[in-house]
Design a protein around this motif. Structure first.
Motif, PDB file in Angstrom:
ATOM      1  N   ALA A 384       0.835  -1.205   0.000  1.00 24.73           N
ATOM      2  CA  ALA A 384       0.000   0.000   0.000  1.00 24.73           C
ATOM      3  C   ALA A 384       0.866   1.250   0.000  1.00 24.73           C
ATOM      4  O   ALA A 384       0.560   2.231  -0.696  1.00 24.73           O
ATOM      5  N   CYS A 385       1.961   1.236   0.739  1.00 27.87           N
ATOM      6  CA  CYS A 385       2.876   2.387   0.746  1.00 27.87           C
ATOM      7  C   CYS A 385       3.492   2.611  -0.627  1.00 27.87           C
ATOM      8  O   CYS A 385       3.643   3.748  -1.075  1.00 27.87           O
ATOM      9  N   PHE A 386       3.835   1.521  -1.297  1.00 23.89           N
ATOM     10  CA  PHE A 386       4.432   1.647  -2.629  1.00 23.89           C
ATOM     11  C   PHE A 386       3.457   2.311  -3.597  1.00 23.89           C
ATOM     12  O   PHE A 386       3.844   3.149  -4.409  1.00 23.89           O
ATOM     13  N   LEU A 387       2.194   1.956  -3.523  1.00 21.91           N
ATOM     14  CA  LEU A 387       1.218   2.494  -4.473  1.00 21.91           C
ATOM     15  C   LEU A 387       0.679   3.856  -4.060  1.00 21.91           C
ATOM     16  O   LEU A 387       0.293   4.648  -4.925  1.00 21.91           O
ATOM     17  N   LEU A 388       0.663   4.139  -2.758  1.00 19.77           N
ATOM     18  CA  LEU A 388       0.049   5.387  -2.292  1.00 19.77           C
ATOM     19  C   LEU A 388       1.061   6.486  -1.991  1.00 19.77           C
ATOM     20  O   LEU A 388       0.779   7.671  -2.200  1.00 19.77           O
ATOM     21  N   VAL A 389       2.239   6.114  -1.499  1.00 16.65           N
ATOM     22  CA  VAL A 389       3.223   7.119  -1.075  1.00 16.65           C
ATOM     23  C   VAL A 389       4.229   7.432  -2.177  1.00 16.65           C
ATOM     24  O   VAL A 389       4.551   8.605  -2.415  1.00 16.65           O
ATOM     25  N   TYR A 390       4.724   6.404  -2.844  1.00 10.09           N
ATOM     26  CA  TYR A 390       5.744   6.628  -3.873  1.00 10.09           C
ATOM     27  C   TYR A 390       5.344   7.684  -4.909  1.00 10.09           C
ATOM     28  O   TYR A 390       6.152   8.546  -5.275  1.00 10.09           O
ATOM     29  N   PRO A 391       4.091   7.697  -5.417  1.00 12.21           N
ATOM     30  CA  PRO A 391       3.758   8.658  -6.481  1.00 12.21           C
ATOM     31  C   PRO A 391       3.646  10.113  -6.033  1.00 12.21           C
ATOM     32  O   PRO A 391       3.619  11.000  -6.890  1.00 12.21           O
ATOM     33  N   LEU A 392       3.555  10.388  -4.728  1.00 14.42           N
ATOM     34  CA  LEU A 392       3.220  11.734  -4.258  1.00 14.42           C
ATOM     35  C   LEU A 392       4.116  12.836  -4.836  1.00 14.42           C
ATOM     36  O   LEU A 392       3.605  13.870  -5.286  1.00 14.42           O
ATOM     37  N   PRO A 393       5.448  12.675  -4.861  1.00  8.99           N
ATOM     38  CA  PRO A 393       6.276  13.749  -5.436  1.00  8.99           C
ATOM     39  C   PRO A 393       5.984  14.003  -6.911  1.00  8.99           C
ATOM     40  O   PRO A 393       6.104  15.142  -7.384  1.00  8.99           O
TER      41      PRO A 393
END
Length: 450
Positions: A384-393
């Protein structure tokens, strides 16, 4: 106790033939990509703009290194030392240029083969991740999907960039995170983990956002005992040791602290200005516009980036609503692909099909993530972190499709798992003997921790 015994039994290696092994999948993936390079002549990169598409800014920096001018000049003009890109891939490309010639077809073949090798190795990490989370059957299906899926074959065989190398490194980091969450023997594991993340930071700095979540997940699984916390600190210190020489180099060359690379202000400004609609304005980029290139040469890289940072901050200050709207649009385009002119020779516009294809993959991946979380499969929160957090920047800059590539192994894994679970469902048609409704075949229970 029974769960632990079952897990130990699953961990016992089973002898199998080469033709049914993950090594065969890796070999198939590599040979397939090599065939595309050879038969498709993708190593014949267009010479337009003095071979600019041969690595773009990284190609220019690699040329500068190979010709003895050092790490610099990311545009067509000689602009001196640079911190435009992380150092690992430009130095690899420079080594290829040294051995096989600058911007030659032979160099293109070698660097695309390098990309393809690590793209093929990603089958191995996907298999390892899937086997720990979902079992061997899903692992084989996911690895084969990565090996032969045409879209993921495109990046290593056509694009001279760090994309495929980065994708492998991040998937390896995820695999090691899952393994360290289960079995962690000594401090050497923490040091190697930190060294890997140091290499990742020096290859694609944006991925550093995932390091805290990987460390926290390991601590969550292993507990907050003093030994584990010290191990996590040791990992962070190792990252600092690996990255520090390049940061010191930047300070010595430019007289200020630069964390690996310095081109973020330009990327932010190009996507957020009065002439933008939320996507980048090409005429602001020194690699695309002669006037911007001359300004870049006149001001120098540091002052040029400082100017772009001031312009970006001023835009956000004066137009906060537009910035928020642009960010929302880019978040959509990150998953649905940005608008692009896609017209066939027959005059058909395929832009709608392009968006639909990207969105379909996104929906299926998030459905797989939802199912993984719902079944409380170990590692679900990490995915979930990979899909939700990684794209933020990337929601704040131009959402190029290749920016999503580092998490595409995880997306494919989730999609394969979704289809695998769907295969377990038996439909009961209204006139069947068992009556209306759905029935699900039995399968072993999933781990209780996510």
């Amino acid at each position: 106790m029974a769960d632990r015994d079952e897990k130990n039994l699953q961990a016992v290696p089973v002898r199998q033939s080469f033709w049914h092994s993950v090594a065969f999948i890796v070999l198939t993936a590599f040979l397939l990509r090599l065939a595309v390079i050879t038969i498709g002549h993708t190593y014949r990169i267009t010479p337009r703009r003095d071979h600019f598409q041969f690595g773009w800014e990284m190609g220019r920096i690699a040329r500068s290194i190979a010709t003895g001018r050092g790490f610099g000049s990311p545009t067509d003009l000689d602009t001196g030392p640079s911190a435009w890109a992380p150092p690992v891939y430009p130095y690899i490309l420079a080594g290829v240029f040294k051995l096989f010639g600058v911007y030659t077809a032979a160099s293109a073949f070698v660097i695309l083969t390098f990309n393809s090798f690590f793209a093929a190795l990603t089958c191995l990490t996907i298999y390892g991740i899937a086997q720990r989370m979902y079992g061997s059957a899903v692992a084989l299906a996911a690895a084969w999907t990565w090996a032969v899926f045409p879209y993921v074959i495109y990046w290593p065989v056509r694009v001279v960039w760090e994309t495929s190398f980065t994708t492998f490194l991040l998937s390896l980091a995820l695999f090691l995170t899952l393994r360290m969450g289960d079995t962690l023997r000594n401090h050497r594991s923490w040091i190697l983990f930190g060294a890997l993340w140091g290499l990742i930071v020096l290859t694609n700095t944006a991925l550093v956002s995932m390091l805290p979540f990987c460390l926290l997940w390991i601590l969550y699984r292993r507990g907050l005992a003093r030994k584990q916390v010290l191990g996590a600190v040791l990992s962070v210190l190792t990252v600092v040791v690996v990255v520090s020489p390049w940061i010191v180099r930047n300070y010595v060359v430019f007289g200020k602290f630069i964390f690996v690379r310095d081109n973020l202000p330009l990327e932010l400004h190009m996507a957020n200005n009065q002439d933008s609609s939320g996507l980048w304005t090409r005429n602001e980029h020194p690699g695309n516009d002669d006037a911007a290139m001359r300004e870049f040469q006149r001001l120098g890289e540091i002052h040029f980036m400082e100017t772009k940072q001031d312009e970006f901050q001023e835009f956000v200050r004066k137009h906060p609503g537009e910035f928020v709207w642009f960010t929302v649009k880019r978040a959509f385009y990150f998953w649905a692909a940005p608008p692009s002119l896609t017209i066939t020779s027959n005059g058909y516009d395929l832009e709608f099909a392009r968006h639909t294809g990207f969105l379909l993959g996104t929906v299926l991946a998030f459905a797989g993530l939802w199912l993984t979380v719902r079944k409380r499969i170990c590692g679900a929160l990490l995915l979930a972190c990979f899909l939700l957090v990684y794209p933020l920047p990337y929601y704040m800059v131009q959402p190029f499709p290749r920016y999503k590539a580092p998490i595409e192994p995880e997306m494919i894994l989730l999609i394969v798992y979704l289809f695998w679970e769907a295969k377990q469902i038996n439909l009961r048609f209204p006139f069947g003997k068992e009556g209306p409704g759905l029935a699900k075949t039995a399968r072993p229970g999933a781990p209780a921790s996510i």
